[in-house]
Design an enzyme around this catalytic site. Structure first.
Site, mmCIF file in Angstrom:
data_model
loop_
_atom_site.group_PDB
_atom_site.id
_atom_site.type_symbol
_atom_site.label_atom_id
_atom_site.label_comp_id
_atom_site.label_asym_id
_atom_site.label_seq_id
_atom_site.Cartn_x
_atom_site.Cartn_y
_atom_site.Cartn_z
ATOM 1 N N GLU A 213 -5.765 -3.939 -6.919
ATOM 2 C CA GLU A 213 -6.614 -2.888 -6.357
ATOM 3 C C GLU A 213 -5.945 -1.517 -6.275
ATOM 4 O O GLU A 213 -6.631 -0.509 -6.191
ATOM 5 C CB GLU A 213 -7.136 -3.287 -4.981
ATOM 6 N N ALA A 214 -4.625 -1.451 -6.309
ATOM 7 C CA ALA A 214 -3.977 -0.138 -6.242
ATOM 8 C C ALA A 214 -4.058 0.606 -7.573
ATOM 9 O O ALA A 214 -3.691 1.779 -7.646
ATOM 10 C CB ALA A 214 -2.524 -0.266 -5.799
#
Lengths: 345, 257, 345, 257
Positions: free
Chosen positions: D50-51
């Site tokens: 998700e980063a």
């Protein structure tokens, strides 16, 4: 108080239910997608499609795909006209020239003009004929509409078009901010059926790099249901993995990859070659009468088997090297009207 | 020192740009204006182009607002949305726009001449003009002064000036304190009356009479008090303009459009 | 039908009128902005400010700025807790330790945890004490709130938080799409008073490059009223101009530039050095009792003049080289609990 | 061949992932699951973090979902918003989530234990979990099976499962046809009843009785018909897991959390 609604027609459904189902069905397989422009257009551009073209009119445009759409006689298209200059000019050649009606509906932000080079006589004929339905937008509005689709949302707000006839002839709606009460213009998501984008480098899977400005192509690649990439050069997949922060478009957005060196010709390709102002001027002049224009199109487009043949007719390798040197050494563009009016889009 | 109308217009427009500000320009005259300002009183004026170019060191005039010159040795090459968002959030001070028609409130038409449904001339449309006119703090127009252009009523309001007058932009929802700022023609420099928001002549160019300006303006022009004369270009300005900004006379050499 | 509204407090005003006026007044001068961390924090971080920290908790974080905020005893801050792990842990040390109250209000998406390393005992103490007001969000919601401010809009829509207690404790509102009727969550713009971001390279004017993932820092730099950049390395301005498409943050968003090599320590810096899991474990252990923690903080933070002294206390150049080699050769992180629970944020 | 509970869980979870799909994972077990799937039946499974990491070739297990391993030799390193937007527009097939509590509809709590205003334990909160649970087509949970975790009523609904039952996600405005898919514990593999949307046991792990599962689940569990036995890991799976995916036993070597 009643909030205003533009009375233009909406040419694409902004529902996320529809677009999520399409994206759900799209292949995520890391599989080679290299093909020819002819094959890509045959398989991925369909009569009645909503089409969008990357780049900025005469800069980093997928010329070969646009020519091929004409050659294959695709009909009845909707089109996203955000700074559509030479690309729009080519597509407009499919109307009123005895080959049916290529353009049927246009979301217009910038059409019929070629920036400082002047207006396209034939694009004017087409747009003044009444045979193409138009809805008005702005460059930013179309970028935001693509961004909404790329984000998986049915709309995004903005502060553009408020108080104008542009709004009145758009299909946007005024809304109020639920927090501050500010008036905003809600722009409906635009998810084109098919987009063509020209990039500097791609691998066989469709991972793409762009040097210089991206215009709205990041959004466009993500918003569109089918994406055709043309690239100056194929590069090894490993090269993409060496510097992943340079990737502008990931493979799972892409359906076809075509290696087309000089693919933005007669447009400019940053760091590669400058626009051919001489050819663009010739094109504008050929449009003056329909008769001349039909011969011009026969010669350059319809009687060319492919983009290579077109390049040869335009001066081939020698001319291309001149344009390359203009780009890299900033020589004066040879001939051409180039800079005629300061009126900006 | 002699000078042409276009040289005077470029010099007068450059004077309107302060140092340490940001301007979004197109190709042609506005680009020359910003380049001249950078080389005279505003070395830290940042130029942006709507296709994504930020703070280029222009090697020569761009032909397209998206060509590779627009980010040549720039500090950033980004997207159109990003440039527009710099504007939308209030970071951009000036923009230059044009149009086939302008009215007393600085509203602009670049969409159609004649009826929208059956236009006499279909023009390009907004492009980024309506966006920039909506978002930037101050909008400037540099244009030839004629009666077809300075009209009472636009055929189509593409890009917002002061709309119907004082407070109309804010009522429509446009950002407060933005709007038309200067119109520089071959005859005069105009601004807008702080209360009425109507176009007013700030200065007449050397040798130009009030009547001559009024004769080529369809709407009633107001006059600033005092009405001054536009300072002629200085020798320095002209030298820089001719030798550095446009040595190939792309702009200086052409007829006024 | 009544549309739902979260009952959390809004800690920042989303009005574009206010933020436009601030951005209007912000300097656009291409002037050198190099300064020390101490000076930057003194001038740009004010008691009561809304603060946001770039990076991703233990990755590419501006550690020196966060330490300095503690050392200078800044009080009563609001904070954007989007994957705030070690950065939040440091800030929480300004509460309940006899130095007033550093944190007063937190927009929480991810706080008190250090991912797989476990929960921070002291951050828990602080957040369970009731002395900090909290509003709930998600990582994406906070990224979108920053994006709204970066775009100059008072809100943006999304499809997150619908139907949850997270929404109920947020300050978001449910709206309906004006085109499709779909329910959406309107997220109010978040324009922090001050942000600190650590980047790989910056020039003296604040033009920045980031290698690898940008997390939400593109949005953060554009949304914030004041921006402090720390960088691994200053680079010549000419290098920025050589490749303008690599610039992640332009100079006119930036107020101060501080060269802080190893500035993300004990966090990871992509391509430079890995996180110091040993030190992070030591930190978590020191937090168990308030007494131990106060000595730990005295030693590492308050009795260090600056970040260099902190690095020396953590093992200095030798330790830093180990972390560098771990990053570049993917050795096993030395010691450390590292991976304890699969629970994801 | 002998195997541990965690090995069985990882192998069972990997079986749930099809080839040519996209999965957003965190660190630890889910990452091992995806890596094992890639090395067995799903070589073209794309992993995202998700980063901003997209399709890395993982040299070793990441410690943080934002560390540099998460985009090592990836095909793109981008932003968190971009990853979430891939999910929001329907391009991401699977995600793995966890939580301190899960209920019969697959709703998850990772925010507080006890009362929200005066929590017994303040947990991290949603992070990206609520986003991923909202956007991705199928949500999987791999967790230890105990009565504190499998609860009748959550203290706080952080991330949406099927909310209150059939149609509730759609009524709330979440994308249609998304939701919880599998829960893999040390005792069983569970799915959700197509009509009631309540958790149901699909297969019991070898040697595990129905009563044992029911005893550590506070809510009433349904049973699929037929109720099968979870296939034990194959020798191939175990070899790949132990030798390639987690040779340092970061995950395999630790106690079940």
């Amino acid at each position: 108080m009643e909030l205003a609604t533009g009375r233009g027609k909406l040419f694409a459904n902004p529902s996320t239910r529809l677009s999520r189902d399409t994206f759900s069905a799209k292949s995520r397989c890391l599989t080679p997608k290299v093909t020819t422009v002819a094959q890509a257009v045959r398989e991925l551009v369909r009569d009645g499609d909503y089409l969008a073209i990357g780049g900025f009119g005469t800069n980093r445009i997928p010329t070969a795909v646009v020519h091929e759409i004409l050659r294959q006689g695709k009909q009845n298209l909707s089109f996203a006209g955000h700074t559509a200059t030479h690309d729009f000019q080519i597509l407009a050649a499919g109307n009123l020239t005895g080959r049916g009606r290529t353009l049927a509906r246009v979301d217009s932000a910038y059409i019929v003009g070629l920036e400082a080079r002047g207006l396209s006589p034939h694009a004017r004929r087409v747009m003044e004929s009444g045979e193409v339905a138009v809805t008005e937008w702005t460059n930013y509005a179309l970028a935001v509409r693509l961004q909404a689709a790329a984000m998986g949302l049915p709309f995004l707000p903005s502060k553009t078009m408020l108080g104008t006839d542009t709004f009145e002839r758009s299909a946007a709606r005024v809304i109020e901010c639920p927090f501050t009460g500010e008036k905003l213009v809600a722009l409906p998501a635009l998810s084109p059926d098919v987009a063509a984008i020209h990039v500097h480098e791609a691998d066989v899977y469709g991972n793409c790099r762009i040097r210089g400005t991206t215009v709205a192509d990041g959004e466009l690649a993500r918003a569109s249901k089918r994406v055709i990439i043309t690239c100056e050069r194929l590069i090894p997949h490993d090269e993409i993995r060496r510097d992943p922060h340079l990737t502008a478009i990931p493979f799972f957005c892409v359906d076809a990859v075509c290696e087309v060196p000089f693919g933005s010709y007669p447009g400019n390709m940053p760091g590669e070659y400058f626009s051919d102002e001489r050819h663009l001027k010739q094109w504008l002049e050929a449009e003056r009468t329909l008769e001349d224009y039909r011969s011009f199109l026969e010669h350059f487009i319809f009687r060319s088997a492919d983009f290579w043949e077109y390049l040869d007719k335009c001066g081939g390798a020698g001319r291309l090297q001149e344009l390359r040197q203009q780009e890299l050494f900033f020589q004066r563009p040879s001939e051409g009207t180039s800079q005629q009016a300061e009126t900006r889009r | 020192m002699t000078y042409t109308a276009i040289e005077l217009m470029i010099c007068a427009a450059a004077q309107a740009l302060e140092n340490n500000k940001i301007v979004v320009v197109g190709t042609g005259v506005p680009c020359a204006v910003a380049m001249l300002a950078q080389r005279t009183h505003a070395p830290h004026l940042t130029i942006m182009f709507e296709a994504g170019g930020v703070a280029p060191i222009l090697p020569t005039m761009p032909i397209s607002v998206g060509d590779s010159r627009t980010f040549h040795r720039g500090i950033m090459a980004t997207s159109m949305a990003e440039i527009m968002q710099f504007c939308q959030r209030g970071l951009v001070d000036y923009t230059f726009l044009g149009g086939a028609q302008i009215d007393a409130y600085g509203n602009l038409n670049s969409t159609v001449i004649g009826d929208y449904e059956r236009p006499k001339v279909r023009l390009p449309g907004s492009g980024g003009a309506c966006d920039l006119a909506s978002f930037c703090w101050r909008t400037l127009v540099v244009t030839k002064h004629d009666r077809r252009r300075f009209v009472k009523k636009l055929d189509f309001l593409t890009s917002p000036g002061y709309l119907t007058g004082p407070g109309a932009r804010e009522r429509a929802g446009l950002p407060a304190d933005t709007g038309p700022y200067r119109v520089i023609t071959d005859l005069a420099v105009m601004g807008y009356h702080p209360q009425t928001k109507r176009m007013q002549v700030l200065s007449l160019h050397p040798g130009v009479s009030w009547d001559r300006v009024a004769a080529v303006t369809e709407f009633e022009l107001e006059s600033a008090d005092p009405l001054t004369q536009t300072p002629p270009p200085t020798a320095d300005q002209l030298a820089i303009l001719r030798e550095e900004v446009d040595p190939h006379r792309y702009i200086l050499g052409r007829a006024l459009a």
